[in-house]
Design an enzyme around this catalytic site. Structure first.
Site, PDB file in Angstrom:
ATOM      1  CD  GLU A  57      -2.588   1.139   2.729  1.00 32.49           C
ATOM      2  OE1 GLU A  57      -3.580   1.861   2.818  1.00 32.49           O
ATOM      3  OE2 GLU A  57      -2.231   0.354   3.644  1.00 32.49           O
ATOM      4  CE  LYS A  85      -8.520   2.030   2.940  1.00 32.01           C
ATOM      5  NZ  LYS A  85      -7.515   2.237   4.001  1.00 32.01           N
ATOM      6  CB  CYS A 124      -5.571  -1.163   4.158  1.00 28.59           C
ATOM      7  SG  CYS A 124      -4.877  -1.205   5.831  1.00 28.59           S
TER       8      CYS A 124
END
Length: 307
Positions: free
Chosen positions: A48, A136, A170
């Site tokens: 990430e 995201k 994540c």
């Protein structure tokens, strides 16, 4: 599922980004791609926000109802180090994918080409240099003071010889409906760029591999306190962080929930593995979350795609 290539050779890079430096982080990524390419992998995966690093522990001067000028300077520095999709950094990565003849997954802080908003994003390059970006959906906790909610590129998948592959960044993996949206596209490899070095995350990734009947690629990073620039305005906050701010834990889980490779802690390395791509289909004999084990007459997911 269509007939597919039976093996996928993967190179999973657990490395330390060069914090707040776009050029140096890119250089390091390209070096790792070159090193991994010597083993002729099909897929190379990075963590990430590898460009320009994940600023763990910083608050950029935010408190309830207030901001600070010093924090704003650090945020602007991070903004300047973020990447506009399609710019020269992408061109260099695309050329690296072509040269390596591999798919490349890499997390980056994306600077919108029009607005002033940043996004926590992941890009997957194909061996021909084309790419797809995933933003995201919901930044986690105080990430929201740095990156915005995705406004497009929700669930892109990349077609490969092993069926589609995609990424959840994540804690997107703690969004059950988002996982299902990805499963519904038939993914066989679930890429998770993240900074979760806590032990309970290992239980999460095993569960998802079993649930989705897919390989779970847990791409974590190393971050040391010394990684942060010494001239940050928030250096007093950074100085209180532990020596290892993020310990890694990168690994690969098979569709049975077993470790194909064990978690690696506290070191930079490339984890190599060969995935048996017959397993995602074979495991669906008794359980297929979006097929015979679903009840679409009772439960239905509506996904609003936006590219």
């Amino acid at each position: 599922m269509k007939d597919i290539k039976t093996t996928c050779k993967i190179a999973l890079v657990q490395a330390e980004p060069v914090m707040f430096s776009k050029s140096a982080s890119l250089k390091k990524a390209l070096q790792y791609i070159c090193e991994a390419a010597s083993q002729k992998p099909d897929l190379i995966v990075f963590p990430e926000l590898f460009i320009p690093g994940y600023p763990v522990g910083m608050n950029f001067g935010f408190s309830m109802g207030k901001r600070s000028d010093e924090g704003r300077k650090d945020w602007k520095r991070y903004y300047d180090a973020s990447v506009v999709a399609g710019d020269s950094e992408f061109q260099q990565l695309a050329e690296a994918a072509k040269k390596a003849e591999a798919y490349i997954s890499l997390g980056f802080s994306e600077r919108d080409a029009v607005s002033g908003t940043l996004y926590n994003s992941n890009v997957i390059f194909e061996p021909n240099g084309s790419y797809k970006v995933h933003r995201k959906l919901k930044p986690t906790g105080s990430e929201r003071v740095v990156w915005g909610d995705a406004n497009k590129d929700y669930f892109p998948v990349t077609e490969t010889p092993w069926e589609p592959i995609g990424s959840m960044i994540c804690w997107e993996s703690y969004m059950p409906l988002a996982r299902v949206a990805l499963y519904q596209k038939g993914i066989t490899i679930y890429i998770s760029p993240n900074t979760n070095d806590n032990p309970e995350w290992q239980a999460t990734i095993q569960h998802i591999a079993i649930e989705g009947k897919c390989f779970f690629v847990n791409a974590d990073m190393i971050i040391r306190r010394s990684s942060y620039p010494s001239d940050l305005c928030e250096h007093n906050i950074v100085s209180e962080l532990p020596e290892f701010v993020c310990r890694g834990g990168s690994c690969i889980i098979d569709p049975y929930g077993h470790y194909l490779t064990k978690p690696v802690w506290d070191e930079e390395t490339i984890i190599y593995a060969e995935l048996d791509m017959s397993l995602p289909a074979a495991c669906k004999m008794e359980h297929d979350a979006i097929g015979h084990y679903a009840r679409p007459d009772i439960l239905e997911l509506k996904v609003n795609e936006k590219k």
